[in-house]
Every structure is written in structure tokens, then in C-alpha cells.
Design an enzyme around this catalytic site. Structure first.
Site, PDB file in Angstrom:
ATOM      1  N   ASP A 137       0.922  -1.309   0.453  1.00 42.83           N
ATOM      2  CA  ASP A 137       0.082   0.045  -0.002  1.00 42.83           C
ATOM      3  C   ASP A 137       0.824   1.317  -0.143  1.00 42.83           C
ATOM      4  OD1 ASP A 137      -1.842   1.679  -0.051  1.00 42.83           O
ATOM      5  OD2 ASP A 137      -2.300   1.509   2.521  1.00 42.83           O
ATOM      6  N   ASP A 178      -1.569   5.943  -6.162  1.00 42.61           N
ATOM      7  CA  ASP A 178      -1.636   4.709  -5.088  1.00 42.61           C
ATOM      8  C   ASP A 178      -2.445   3.792  -5.830  1.00 42.61           C
ATOM      9  OD1 ASP A 178      -1.987   3.858  -3.004  1.00 42.61           O
ATOM     10  OD2 ASP A 178      -4.648   4.382  -3.023  1.00 42.61           O
TER      11      ASP A 178
END
Ligand SMILES: *[C@@H]1O[C@H](CO)[C@@H](O)[C@H](O)[C@H]1NC(C)=O
Ligand SMILES: *[C@@H]1O[C@H](CO)[C@@H](O)[C@H](O)[C@H]1NC(C)=O
Ligand SMILES: *[C@@H]1O[C@H](CO)[C@@H](O)[C@H](O)[C@H]1NC(C)=O
Ligand SMILES: *[C@@H]1O[C@H](CO)[C@@H](O)[C@H](O)[C@H]1NC(C)=O
Ligand SMILES: *[C@@H]1O[C@H](CO)[C@@H](O)[C@H](O)[C@H]1NC(C)=O
Length: 458
Positions: free
Chosen positions: A101, A329
Site C-alpha cells: 500500500d 495509489d
């Protein structure tokens, strides 16, 4: 004040071992998983969320979130379309699967203090701290501990010798992990196939996890999160001090059969292949002081089939309160764009697309996407081409499969969603839009490099 103390801690965190050759980098396979049996179900759950594992946003957005009703956040079920990385933690190494992440900093794993009765934890599901000889909790008064968010009230008693550092990390949807902030040895593979032991990696030994992102099927069997954000405790920051301050990944289309292996590479991958450097395009990575974890880029314009759309550039801007802007992201699947831009893009696509619409009332109607086409029986369907003009005068031109996705047999939808501009939310370039590019997060030069042909390089 804050930045000064951070700098101080960064120095303390710095590693002693600088002997590693810079031509080597860490190379970790990325695995892809979707939690639900059909793509349609998986996508409709993904639609519920804006951004999976973002560490709690700054005040402005939190305030607004409570007052603005956004359908995107409702019932935030998540975890679809994630990339996972396998790491070996402890001595002897225990293998664990983590969500990779770039939208959060903390690396944490589910932990157990069990010593003998550990069989209740299936192998690979939980880190057994007492089965490792190198596990070491940090003291709550140490400088390292000051880098993680701590619970309130904080039970830290600095006069006690063994007062462990507790952390409490909250994600944007309210999901939360807490436990002991600790240090461990991790064993990772390098690009030359060598096994390398890295000592004193700071991570969260999590004893509690709650919230939709972290429990149940949505977390998809992961044992934790590998935080690759910009903050000093992120995995990329800690290892960056040894391997050069870059990390890269190449997310390959997992719908191909057999699915190709994607890799996360920590270190200077691209600079070690100087010949190929020229094929990279670069855009500056921007910092939002209100959300220092995220990698912001700037969008300057949008082209559909080579025609620049009339979008006021200010709709993309990151304002002085930290609202707006665009984040890249790995933890979000779809792409979310600020509403005024989304509307222009949608109508341009509707104008340009020359493919039949699906019959109303079917799966595509329920999918939540605004534009779907039926390509059944169309031999070589042609999709409008999307290009994003980025800061640094670079052009990001993804292939249509990065933004037209299958939601059922023969039905493809434009996988972009709007975010309300007034909510102060930011746009997000999700992992689908990133597929097939080598993306290099060069933190030293504060820029993002990208290349369509780069995946073969690594
Ligand atoms: C652990 O195992 C021992 C021996 O099998 C048993 O006596 C004890 O109750 C167990 N403890 C827990 C917490 O299950
Ligand atoms: C901290 O620990 C010391 C030594 O164990 C104890 O005397 C003291 O009361 C503790 N302080 C607090 C605030 O708990
Ligand atoms: C590391 O490399 C070894 C030998 O090349 C291989 O067997 C192993 O699967 C690799 N481990 C991971 C986690 O990639
Ligand atoms: C990239 O570099 C490698 C090795 O230096 C070379 O074989 C390859 O042809 C280069 N690729 C491109 C597209 O220039
Ligand atoms: C898609 O097109 C095919 C062929 O024209 C048709 O049989 C099918 O019912 C269509 N499906 C939808 C959902 O529109």
C-alpha cells in the site's frame, strides 16, 4: 518544530550498514487477488470505497466527511483488486502475506504472543513473536516510538524498564490496528537472487484489528499491510536508506492467462540500467503537508482521442488547506477523478465511443458505472484513447484495458468514478490505471518515472 524532531528521528533511524552495493535492489513478487467469485461483485464492492488503506486524513477532510454525504464511502467494503507481497519475518523466518500500500506508512502484521498453543493460528496467518529470537519491542519512550501514532490515553510509563511502545493506526474508513511497535529481522530476495537479512526493521506487531478494511473476507487473507508511503516509518523509507531512495513496481494485467508475475522492487532499479533511462517519462511528486504520507502528482490536462478537453486547470489543484490534488495509489483499484473533470471526460467518451450499449436493466445498470458497452460479437472493438497531461510536461497514455474493464461477459465499462469536488477530496489514480507501466517512485529526486516498456527492464 515537528519537522525538526522528525529530522532528528530520521537520523536516529539511519542504518549503520551502508556497505550494500547500490547495483543491487530488492525484488519481491507481487500477488494479485480478488476476494469475490465474479468480477461484478468484486467491482461493486470496490465502488463503495474511495481509497482503501489511507491513513486518517487531515482535519479538513474529516470535518467535511461527516457533513457531506458521499455514496462512495457508504458501507465501505473493500479489499478487492489488491496486490499482495510476501515477506519473511523473524528468526527463523515466518512467511506472511501483506497488502502492498503506497497510501499508508505503517507496516504491521497480525501478531500472537502464544508460546506453545499456537496451532489455533493457521501457518502464515499470524506472526508468532515468541517463536522468533530476533523480535524486540521498542520502549515507549524511545525516539522510534515517537514516530507512530499512539493510543490515547497512552499507558507509557517512562520510568519502567519494559514499558513497550504501543501504536494505534487508523485508516480513512475508520478501520484500526493496534499493538506493539517493534523491531525484527526480515529476509528478502535481491535482484541477483541472493537472500538478504535486514535487521531492525520497525513494524507494528498487531494484537487488535477492526473495521471493514481489516477484518473478514475483505482483507482477503492478508496478515497485515506493507506501508510504502512517504513517512519515515514506511517500509520504503526504512529500506530506502540502504538501497537508494526509490522503489518501483510493474503491475501486470492479472486477467491474462497465465497471469504474469508482477514485482515490487526496492532500490534504484532504473538508474542501474542507464541505457533505458531515456525511455522513462517523469512527473514531479508533490507533497501535501496535510497528508504527508501520499504521493501526489499533478494533472494539467486530459485528452480523449487526441482532443484536449475543456477542463479548468484549477479543478485539479491542491489548495493551501490540503484539499484536492491527485494521489497515485497502489491500494485503490479504480480511478477516482474530481467531478467537474469526470463529467467532461464522460461526455467525451460518450461522444467518441462507437459501440452498442448494453440492454438496460442488466448487470451494467447495477454496476454503478456511467458508461458501459456491449462488445459481444464485435471483432476488434475500438475504444477512445485517454491521455493525461501531467506536471513536468509528460503524457501518461494508458492502454484502454486500464480504464475499460469487463464487468460481465462481453460488457465493458469505463472504470472511472467521480469524487465530489466540494468535499475537499482528492483524485486517485488507482492500480488498474497503472497496469503495464514500470512506475518508479524516486523519493530522492521527488519524481515519478513511468515507462510503458519498462516492465521488461526489471
Ligand atoms: C495450552 O495447552 C496446554 C497443554 O495442552 C493446556 O493445558 C492449556 O490449557 C492450553 N492453554 C490455552 C490458553 O489454551
Ligand atoms: C511508573 O512505574 C513506576 C515503577 O514501576 C511506578 O512507581 C509509577 O507509579 C508508575 N507511574 C505511573 C504513572 O503509572
Ligand atoms: C527467494 O529466492 C529463492 C531462491 O532464488 C526462492 O526459492 C524463493 O522462493 C524466493 N522467495 C521469495 C519470497 O521470493
Ligand atoms: C533496455 O536495456 C537493455 C539492456 O541494457 C537492452 O537490452 C534493451 O534493448 C533496452 N530496451 C530499450 C527499449 O531500449
Ligand atoms: C449484447 O449483445 C449481444 C449480441 O448483440 C446480445 O445477444 C446480448 O443480449 C447483449 N447483452 C446485453 C447485456 O446487452
Amino acid at each position: 518544530m515537528v519537522s525538526l524532531s522528525l529530522l532528528f528521528h530520521l537520523l536516529l533511524l539511519a542504518f549503520v550498514d551502508l556497505s550494500t552495493s547500490t547495483t543491487e535492489y530488492l525484488k519481491l513478487p507481487l500477488l494479485h487477488k480478488t476476494p469475490f467469485p465474479t468480477p461484478l461483485q468484486s467491482l461493486s464492492s470496490d465502488l463503495q470505497r474511495l481509497s482503501l488503506l489511507h491513513h486518517s486524513h487531515h482535519r479538513h477532510q474529516n470535518h467535511r466527511r461527516t457533513s457531506s454525504k458521499s455514496p462512495l464511502m457508504s458501507g465501505a467494503s473493500s479489499g478487492s483488486g489488491q496486490y499482495f507481497v510476501s515477506i519473511r519475518l523473524g528468526s527463523p523466518p515466518q512467511t506472511l502475506l501483506l497488502v502492498a500500500d503506497t497510501g499508508s506508512d505503517l507496516t504491521w502484521v497480525r501478531c500472537s504472543a502464544c508460546k506453545t498453543n499456537c496451532s489455533i493460528h493457521p501457518p502464515g496467518s499470524t506472526f508468532l513473536a515468541r517463536h522468533s529470537t530476533t523480535f524486540s519491542p521498542t520502549h515507549c519512550f524511545s525516539s522510534l516510538c515517537q514516530l507512530v501514532p499512539q493510543p490515547n490515553p497512552n499507558p507509557c510509563n517512562h520510568t519502567r524498564l519494559h514499558s513497550t511502545c504501543r501504536y494505534e493506526y487508523v485508516y480513512s474508513d475508520g478501520s484500526k490496528t493496534s499493538g506493539f511497535f517493534s523491531k525484527e529481522t526480515t529476509t528478502l530476495n535481491t535482484s541477483s537472487g541472493r537472500e538478504m537479512k535486514l535487521k531492525s526493521i520497525a513494524f507494528g506487531c498487531g494484537f487488535h484489528a477492526s473495521g471493514p478494511s481489516l477484518i473478514g473476507s475483505s482483507f482477503n487473507g492478508a496478515s497485515g499491510v506493507m506501508g510504502l508511503g512517504r513517512g519515515p516509518i514506511s517500509f520504503a523509507s526504512q529500506l530506502g536508506r540502504r538501497f537508494g531512495r526509490s522503489f518501483s513496481y510493474c503491475l501486470l494485467d492479472y486477467t491474462l492467462s497465465p497471469p504474469p508475475t508482477s514485482y515490487l522492487m526496492i532500490g534504484d532499479v532504473v538508474s542501474t540500467k542507464k541505457d533505458n533511462k531515456s525511455m522513462m517519462s517523469f512527473t514531479p511528486l508533490l507533497i501535501n503537508p496535510e497528508a504527508p504520507t501520499f504521493y501526489y502528482i499533478s494533472i494539467k490536462g486530459v485528452f480523449v482521442d487526441g482532443v484536449k478537453l475543456h477542463i479548468d486547470p484549477s479543478v485539479w489543484s491542491l489548495d493551501e488547506l490540503g484539499n484536492g490534488g491527485t494521489v497515485i495509489d497502489s491500494g485503490t483499484t479504480l480511478t477516482f477523478l474530481t467531478e467537474p473533470a469526470y463529467r467532461e471526460i464522460l461526455s467525451a467518451f460518450k461522444r467518441e465511443v462507437k459501440l452498442p450499449s448494453p440492454t438496460p436493466g442488466g448487470a451494467s445498470t447495477q454496476s454503478g458505472f456511467d458508461l458501459c458497452v456491449n462488445v459481444t460479437g464485435v471483432s476488434r472493438p475500438r475504444f477512445p484513447r485517454l491521455s493525461l497531461e501531467l506536471g513536468g510536461e509528460s503524457l501518461y497514455s494508458p492502454p484502454p484495458r486500464n480504464y475499460f474493464i469487463d464487468i460481465s461477459e462481453g460488457i465493458k465499462c469505463l472504470a472511472i468514478q467521480p469524487v465530489e469536488a466540494e468535499s475537499g477530496r482528492f483524485s486517485v489514480i488507482g492500480n488498474l490505471m497503472q497496469q503495464g507501466f514500470l512506475l518508479e517512485f524516486d523519493r530522492g529526486k521527488s519524481r515519478l518515472g513511468f515507462s510503458r516498456r519498462g516492465c521488461a527492464v526489471s
